[in-house]
Design a protein around this motif. Structure first.
Motif, PDB file in Angstrom:
ATOM      1  N   ALA A  92       0.813  -1.216   0.000  1.00 22.93           N
ATOM      2  CA  ALA A  92       0.000   0.000   0.000  1.00 22.93           C
ATOM      3  C   ALA A  92       0.846   1.266   0.000  1.00 22.93           C
ATOM      4  O   ALA A  92       1.937   1.312   0.577  1.00 22.93           O
ATOM      5  CB  ALA A  92      -0.921   0.000   1.212  1.00 22.93           C
ATOM      6  N   SER A  93       0.312   2.309  -0.637  1.00 24.00           N
ATOM      7  CA  SER A  93       0.901   3.642  -0.604  1.00 24.00           C
ATOM      8  C   SER A  93       0.092   4.528   0.332  1.00 24.00           C
ATOM      9  O   SER A  93      -1.134   4.398   0.428  1.00 24.00           O
ATOM     10  CB  SER A  93       0.902   4.266  -2.007  1.00 24.00           C
ATOM     11  OG  SER A  93       1.617   3.470  -2.918  1.00 24.00           O
ATOM     12  N   ARG A  94       0.747   5.470   0.981  1.00 25.71           N
ATOM     13  CA  ARG A  94       0.069   6.383   1.898  1.00 25.71           C
ATOM     14  C   ARG A  94      -0.765   7.399   1.143  1.00 25.71           C
ATOM     15  O   ARG A  94      -0.549   7.667  -0.029  1.00 25.71           O
ATOM     16  CB  ARG A  94       1.087   7.101   2.784  1.00 25.71           C
ATOM     17  CG  ARG A  94       1.788   6.201   3.786  1.00 25.71           C
ATOM     18  CD  ARG A  94       2.719   7.013   4.667  1.00 25.71           C
ATOM     19  NE  ARG A  94       1.986   7.937   5.518  1.00 25.71           N
ATOM     20  CZ  ARG A  94       1.581   7.671   6.746  1.00 25.71           C
ATOM     21  NH1 ARG A  94       1.811   6.486   7.273  1.00 25.71           N
ATOM     22  NH2 ARG A  94       0.945   8.578   7.452  1.00 25.71           N
ATOM     23  N   GLY A  95      -1.736   7.981   1.845  1.00 22.58           N
ATOM     24  CA  GLY A  95      -2.485   9.103   1.324  1.00 22.58           C
ATOM     25  C   GLY A  95      -3.880   8.782   0.841  1.00 22.58           C
ATOM     26  O   GLY A  95      -4.667   9.698   0.592  1.00 22.58           O
ATOM     27  N   ARG A  96      -4.214   7.504   0.701  1.00 19.93           N
ATOM     28  CA  ARG A  96      -5.561   7.135   0.240  1.00 19.93           C
ATOM     29  C   ARG A  96      -6.074   5.968   1.078  1.00 19.93           C
ATOM     30  O   ARG A  96      -6.444   4.929   0.566  1.00 19.93           O
ATOM     31  CB  ARG A  96      -5.533   6.785  -1.251  1.00 19.93           C
ATOM     32  CG  ARG A  96      -5.327   7.988  -2.149  1.00 19.93           C
ATOM     33  CD  ARG A  96      -4.865   7.619  -3.544  1.00 19.93           C
ATOM     34  NE  ARG A  96      -5.832   6.780  -4.251  1.00 19.93           N
ATOM     35  CZ  ARG A  96      -5.608   6.258  -5.461  1.00 19.93           C
ATOM     36  NH1 ARG A  96      -4.462   6.493  -6.074  1.00 19.93           N
ATOM     37  NH2 ARG A  96      -6.521   5.516  -6.051  1.00 19.93           N
ATOM     38  N   THR A  97      -6.079   6.167   2.394  1.00 19.75           N
ATOM     39  CA  THR A  97      -6.552   5.145   3.325  1.00 19.75           C
ATOM     40  C   THR A  97      -7.962   5.522   3.758  1.00 19.75           C
ATOM     41  O   THR A  97      -8.157   6.500   4.469  1.00 19.75           O
ATOM     42  CB  THR A  97      -5.633   5.037   4.551  1.00 19.75           C
ATOM     43  OG1 THR A  97      -4.286   4.891   4.112  1.00 19.75           O
ATOM     44  CG2 THR A  97      -6.003   3.841   5.401  1.00 19.75           C
ATOM     45  N   TRP A  98      -8.934   4.733   3.318  1.00 22.27           N
ATOM     46  CA  TRP A  98     -10.341   5.112   3.433  1.00 22.27           C
ATOM     47  C   TRP A  98     -11.149   4.074   4.219  1.00 22.27           C
ATOM     48  O   TRP A  98     -10.806   2.899   4.304  1.00 22.27           O
ATOM     49  CB  TRP A  98     -10.988   5.229   2.053  1.00 22.27           C
ATOM     50  CG  TRP A  98     -10.328   6.153   1.092  1.00 22.27           C
ATOM     51  CD1 TRP A  98      -9.509   7.210   1.382  1.00 22.27           C
ATOM     52  CD2 TRP A  98     -10.436   6.114  -0.335  1.00 22.27           C
ATOM     53  NE1 TRP A  98      -9.111   7.827   0.232  1.00 22.27           N
ATOM     54  CE2 TRP A  98      -9.661   7.189  -0.839  1.00 22.27           C
ATOM     55  CE3 TRP A  98     -11.115   5.294  -1.230  1.00 22.27           C
ATOM     56  CZ2 TRP A  98      -9.540   7.447  -2.201  1.00 22.27           C
ATOM     57  CZ3 TRP A  98     -11.009   5.562  -2.592  1.00 22.27           C
ATOM     58  CH2 TRP A  98     -10.222   6.633  -3.070  1.00 22.27           C
ATOM     59  N   ALA A  99     -12.285   4.554   4.732  1.00 21.22           N
ATOM     60  CA  ALA A  99     -13.396   3.709   5.199  1.00 21.22           C
ATOM     61  C   ALA A  99     -12.989   2.535   6.071  1.00 21.22           C
ATOM     62  O   ALA A  99     -13.277   1.387   5.756  1.00 21.22           O
ATOM     63  CB  ALA A  99     -14.192   3.204   3.990  1.00 21.22           C
ATOM     64  N   PRO A 100     -12.327   2.782   7.216  1.00 20.98           N
ATOM     65  CA  PRO A 100     -11.990   1.666   8.099  1.00 20.98           C
ATOM     66  C   PRO A 100     -13.225   1.071   8.760  1.00 20.98           C
ATOM     67  O   PRO A 100     -14.208   1.762   9.020  1.00 20.98           O
ATOM     68  CB  PRO A 100     -11.075   2.315   9.147  1.00 20.98           C
ATOM     69  CG  PRO A 100     -11.538   3.750   9.183  1.00 20.98           C
ATOM     70  CD  PRO A 100     -11.926   4.075   7.767  1.00 20.98           C
TER      71      PRO A 100
END
Length: 321
Positions: A92-100
């Motif tokens: 994974a790349s940082r900056g687009r971590t959504w909807a946990p």
């Protein structure tokens, strides 16, 4: 939709300018937008009750992969400065971590399902992380993402459901609208440890109603009596057309029948909530509560709301202020 505010209306204008294609101007927000319970960027909330306290999780912001906040009553919230998922998995790349989405495991501990950018494909995919405490820090499971259908546009918006017999399921959205494809809400049974599936997935439904536009997303499943109620968001998350719908079924895998109109929208709330969505439903001793996000009056960020959820027959109806 599970995208950060930076990718919303203002971000879309910037991107459009860079590629030489200016998007249509955003509609003017209502001057009577209701006050937020969390008045900062806290989109796509997921809420878990832990020992009489409520813990909310939300998308990345300001260098934090997963935000958290706590409350005693679902009304007053304290936002934490800690990152519940400080390190992403190697895919994974940082900056687009959504909807946990966080749930408690029967054997102890907690599991988080999260959406992140799959670096190799530049699509969004769903990963898993675990912790012995609800607020973390969570440690991501390495290896491949749990759900990553690249050919279908990727996958976002994971959500868990536990049935009366203890069987656990993960529900998500295939992110086809990223690539001019249909979107689907899908469900699959989870293994007891929560980090793998116990069987194949089942497609539940795609976009079909005029108000849904070209996508459905943000699934949240709850059971009331013998009826399965699947709440979902639809349409363009960055506009006033974003709204919350519900579909019902006699079994967990369907078939689901959609209520023909959204149960919560900018229009139905008389502009008090602008582009509401990303909802979760919390059952309390005093009744059900819907927690969701909406845009600020300047369309800069999506803050958190919570309203009581009443039932008129089999139809859930938010009790609007």
């Amino acid at each position: 939709m599970s995208r950060p505010a930076a990718a919303g209306i203002l971000g879309a204008s910037l991107v459009g300018a860079l590629v030489g294609c200016t998007p249509p101007p955003a509609p003017d927000p209502s001057p009577t937008i209701a006050p937020f319970a969390i008045d900062q960027d806290f989109a796509d909330p997921d809420v878990l009750e832990v020992d009489g306290e409520y813990v909310a999780f939300a998308i990345n912001t300001r260098g934090v992969n997963v935000q958290t906040a706590t409350s005693d009553d679902l009304v007053e919230w304290k936002v934490s400065l800690e990152d519940a998922l400080p390190d992403l998995p190697s895919w994974a790349s940082r900056g687009r971590t959504w909807a946990p989405d966080v749930s408690e495991l029967a054997g102890g501990g907690y599991v988080m399902y999260f959406t992140a950018n799959h670096t190799a494909s530049d699509k969004q995919c769903i990963g898993v992380a675990t912790s012995m405490t609800a607020t973390g820090p969570y440690v991501a499971v390495e290896g491949e993402p749990l759900v990553c259908p690249v050919a279908e546009g990727g996958a976002i918006d994971p959500s868990t459901f536990t049935d009366d017999d203890g069987a656990r399921y993960l529900i998500w959205k295939t992110d086809g609208n990223c690539c001019a494809l249909d979107t689907w809400l899908e469900i699959a049974p989870l293994a007891p440890e929560g980090t793998a599936f116990a069987g194949p997935s089942t497609k539940l439904f795609s976009q079909s109603e005029p108000w849904e536009g070209n996508l459905v997303e943000g699934p949240v499943l709850m059971k009331r009596g013998s009826t399965y109620n699947l709440f979902y968001s639809a349409n363009d998350y960055g506009t006033e057309d974003y709204a919350v719908g519900v579909a019902t079924a006699p079994s967990v895998t369907g078939p689901y029948t959609k209520h023909p109109e959204p149960i919560l929208s900018t229009e139905s709330s008389d502009g008090r909530f602008f582009g509401p969505g990303g909802q979760d439903v919390v059952s309390t001793d005093d009744g059900d509560v819907m927690v969701f996000h909406g845009w600020s009056d300047l369309l800069l960020y999506r803050g958190l709301y919570s309203v009581p959820l009443e039932w008129k027959g089999d139809v859930p109806v938010p009790d609007l202020p």
